[in-house]
Design an enzyme around this catalytic site. Structure first.
Site, PDB file in Angstrom:
ATOM      1  N   ILE A   1       0.887  -1.226   0.092  1.00 52.21           N
ATOM      2  CA  ILE A   1      -0.181  -0.145  -0.061  1.00 52.21           C
ATOM      3  C   ILE A   1       0.745   1.383   0.058  1.00 52.21           C
ATOM      4  O   ILE A   1       0.612   2.241  -0.686  1.00 52.21           O
ATOM      5  CB  ILE A   1      -1.058   0.051   1.256  1.00 52.21           C
ATOM      6  N   ASP A   2       2.185   1.280   0.737  1.00 55.58           N
ATOM      7  CA  ASP A   2       2.796   2.265   0.964  1.00 55.58           C
ATOM      8  C   ASP A   2       3.539   2.716  -0.702  1.00 55.58           C
ATOM      9  O   ASP A   2       3.458   3.752  -1.213  1.00 55.58           O
ATOM     10  CB  ASP A   2       3.970   2.190   1.689  1.00 55.58           C
ATOM     11  N   ASP A   3       4.023   1.784  -1.214  1.00 57.20           N
ATOM     12  CA  ASP A   3       4.401   2.107  -2.496  1.00 57.20           C
ATOM     13  C   ASP A   3       3.383   2.184  -3.572  1.00 57.20           C
ATOM     14  O   ASP A   3       3.690   3.337  -4.336  1.00 57.20           O
ATOM     15  CB  ASP A   3       5.176   0.541  -3.235  1.00 57.20           C
TER      16      ASP A   3
END
Length: 637
Positions: free
Chosen positions: A377-379
């Site tokens: 999710i961060d990427d």
């Protein structure tokens, strides 16, 4: 304008120009950026042990790795988990074993110092479970004295506690092969003995019998009994299913998840199950490790070290945003090439994340070159931000990829309104109580930094009025620390969390004089160092005395500046001093020195020095400072 003022305004601009050019020079011809991902010497020690166990270790590999391991030893004879950190027992034991395997004399000064420190801290008996598993592989520890982990775990349905979906993605990919290894309980010759590292003192943790930990000790004893007399048919089925599960998750580059722990244990497990070294799965797995090796020439000879992971997607999208903040045109060829690379890395198939979100369409990005099963999710949040800032020749393709990423990212919001890194609602803490889990995080609950990055991305892309953002903002406000900061799960530590949360809340429309933002600004101002920079030692994860305290670094100074600039504080003493620190400490080549580790793998247990952080985040901060100083709007969106 006075000469002093001229110098003060010119220095940041000059630093930004030099840093921007250096960053541009690092782009690969295929469009990506990738800095080294440096960790600790357990990667290198375990690589030697893996090759020794498989019978493929060469003299050259051993000598080159040993040089690197020796170069990381501290003055007190120990090895640490991060630069400047305290000695770590398990890391020191594994390094000692590797050097003894390399032929170092146990009576030499560096080995004697390490051995004395190890014995003083309790010897092999006091090491973590993973270290003792490596020692058990070579008969230097008893399998009977390790926690039991049966392969039948792979058969548990999602509604049963301790099923695979309850583990974080990195943990489940590690635990499945380990259940095979610990069931087969192999023992091979190390070639050297380690009797001198045994203290003779067994450490048994006493816990109340009526506690959760006590119940798990009882369960562990029962599992050991089952290990001796398993149900034959069930055990055979579980082992076959585990092998299938492992093979199905091998990536195109031969890795598992693109990270070291599941990679090496998967190779061990399949080898023990009868896969020969010439089998395509093992051959590809071993060949893929070569891509993760870094070799350098030193006065002592070639050194060889293994990256625990590689971060080209992450590095690329952070670089894209930094360059846009630094004034690079949206249609610049470097950004278009980078966008082409990123578009090709989109993951369009379902993975284990879909167990909790079966109806959600795929459309995210992973950290690594080849990781088709585990988008994160961060990427994905940073990818959609980066793509949104590029004027591409194929705008339709870019917009479609962004829309898929936003849809997937939004759908991965957890029930409490926050976002974890890889999975939704991966919050069942029961697995933390297993005796096996004494090293690293094994679940993936929402964190402030990931939640903030998603909120910021959604707002930049015009989704700020949606329910997902409203719930994300509420989560951030509910998780602000009493001192005004935010905890940083994936970066060190409260400086990282605060540097992510403040810009996200501003993007979400929060008034800059909101109490939550005023408290965050005050925390940053109080924790600014005398030299104008910010730094936070990784010991802050274990000892609150270190929260917000540490040697100033370029990356952490940039994170603090991003928060202050987001609330339009570009003309304050704190910002001027922070920008001055970056300008004054810049190297002639345009980058910064940063031996400190400012990335986090597992809080309290595993840390990372992202070599590109020292450049990409200062470029972002200096770029936004210059925009603010000139009256331009900040941000890369």
């Amino acid at each position: 304008m006075t000469e002093e003022l001229l110098q003060r305004t010119a220095a940041p601009a000059e630093a930004l120009a030099a840093a921007r050019e250096h960053l541009l020079s690092l782009q690969h011809e295929q469009g990506w950026w990738k800095g080294e991902l440096e960790t600790n010497v357990t990667m290198d020690a375990e690589d030697l042990l893996l090759r020794r166990f498989l019978g493929i270790l060469t003299k050259t590999e051993t000598e080159q790795a040993a040089r690197w391991i020796r170069s990381r030893q501290r003055a007190d004879g120990t090895w640490a988990q991060f630069h400047g950190g305290p000695g770590d027992l398990s890391t020191t034991v594994e390094a000692y074993v590797a050097l003894k395997l390399a032929g170092d004399d146990v009576d030499s000064e560096h080995m004697a110092a390490a051995r004395a420190w190890i014995l003083e801290r309790g010897g092999i008996e006091a090491t973590r479970v993973f270290t003792r598993i490596w020692l058990a592989l070579f008969g230097e520890w008893s399998w009977d004295d390790l926690p039991a982990m049966p392969p039948e775990l792979v058969l548990l349905p999602p509604w049963v506690p301790l099923n695979l979906a309850d583990w974080g993605c990195w943990a489940r990919q590690t635990i499945v092969p380990l259940t095979v290894v610990c069931t087969l309980r192999p023992r091979r010759d190390l070639g050297v003995g380690l009797a001198e590292l045994h203290s003779g003192r067994r450490r048994r943790r006493k816990v109340p019998r009526l506690s959760c930990a006590g119940a798990f000790q009882v369960l562990d004893r029962a599992l050991h009994s089952y290990q001796r007399r398993p149900l034959k048919g069930l055990r055979e089925h579980a082992m076959r299913r585990a092998a299938e599960w492992i093979v199905a998750r091998q990536e195109a580059d031969g890795s598992w998840g693109g990270i070291q722990p599941p990679w090496v244990y998967s190779l061990l497990a399949l080898h023990l199950l009868g896969y020969p070294l010439g089998h395509p799965v093992l051959r590809q797995g071993l060949a893929g490790l070569e891509r993760f090796l870094v070799r350098e020439e030193t006065p002592e000879g070639t050194v060889r070290r293994l990256e625990a992971c590689q971060s080209p997607v992450w590095d690329t999208v952070l670089s894209m945003q930094a360059l846009r903040d630094a004034g690079l045109a949206a249609d610049h060829p470097a950004l278009r090439r980078a966008a082409d690379f990123v578009l090709a890395e989109e993951i369009r198939v379902k993975g284990d994340w879909s167990v909790r979100r079966p109806d959600l369409a795929p459309g995210g990005w992973a950290f690594e070159f080849d990781n088709d099963g585990y988008p994160d999710i961060d990427d994905t949040a940073e990818v959609v931000l980066a793509l949104n800032g590029v004027d591409h020749e194929r705008p339709g393709a870019v917009r479609a990829a962004i829309d898929r990423g936003v849809r997937w990212m939004s759908g991965m919001q957890s029930a409490d309104g926050g976002w974890g890194a890889f999975d939704a609602d991966n919050t069942r803490e029961l697995v933390n109580e297993l005796p096996f889990c004494d090293f690293g995080a094994v679940i993936d609950p929402p964190s402030a930094d990931v939640t903030a990055h998603v909120v910021e991305a959604l707002c930049v892309l015009g989704r700020g009025e949606g329910e997902a953002v409203r719930r994300g903002v509420r989560w951030l406000l509910d998780h602000q620390e009493p001192d005004g900061s935010w905890f940083g799960r994936w970066g060190a530590n409260h400086v990282y969390g605060t540097g992510a949360a403040v810009p996200a809340l501003v993007r979400a429309g929060m008034r800059r004089d909101h109490l939550a933002l005023r408290r965050a600004v005050r925390w940053l101002e109080v924790h600014q160092n005398e030299d104008g920079g910010w730094g936070e030692d990784l010991r802050s994860y274990d000892d609150p005395v270190w929260v917000g305290r540490g040697t100033s670094t370029a990356s952490q100074t940039a994170w603090a500046l991003l928060a202050l600039l987001a609330v339009d504080l570009h003309d304050t003493d704190a910002v001027r001093r922070g920008v001055g620190f970056l300008a004054e400490t810049q190297r002639p080549d345009g980058t910064w020195d940063e031996p400190q580790f400012t990335g986090t793998g597992f809080p309290g247990d595993f840390y990372i020095n992202y070599h590109l952080y020292r450049l990409v985040f200062p470029v972002t901060a200096l770029g936004r400072y210059e925009q603010a100083r000139r009256g331009q709007s900040g941000g890369s969106g």
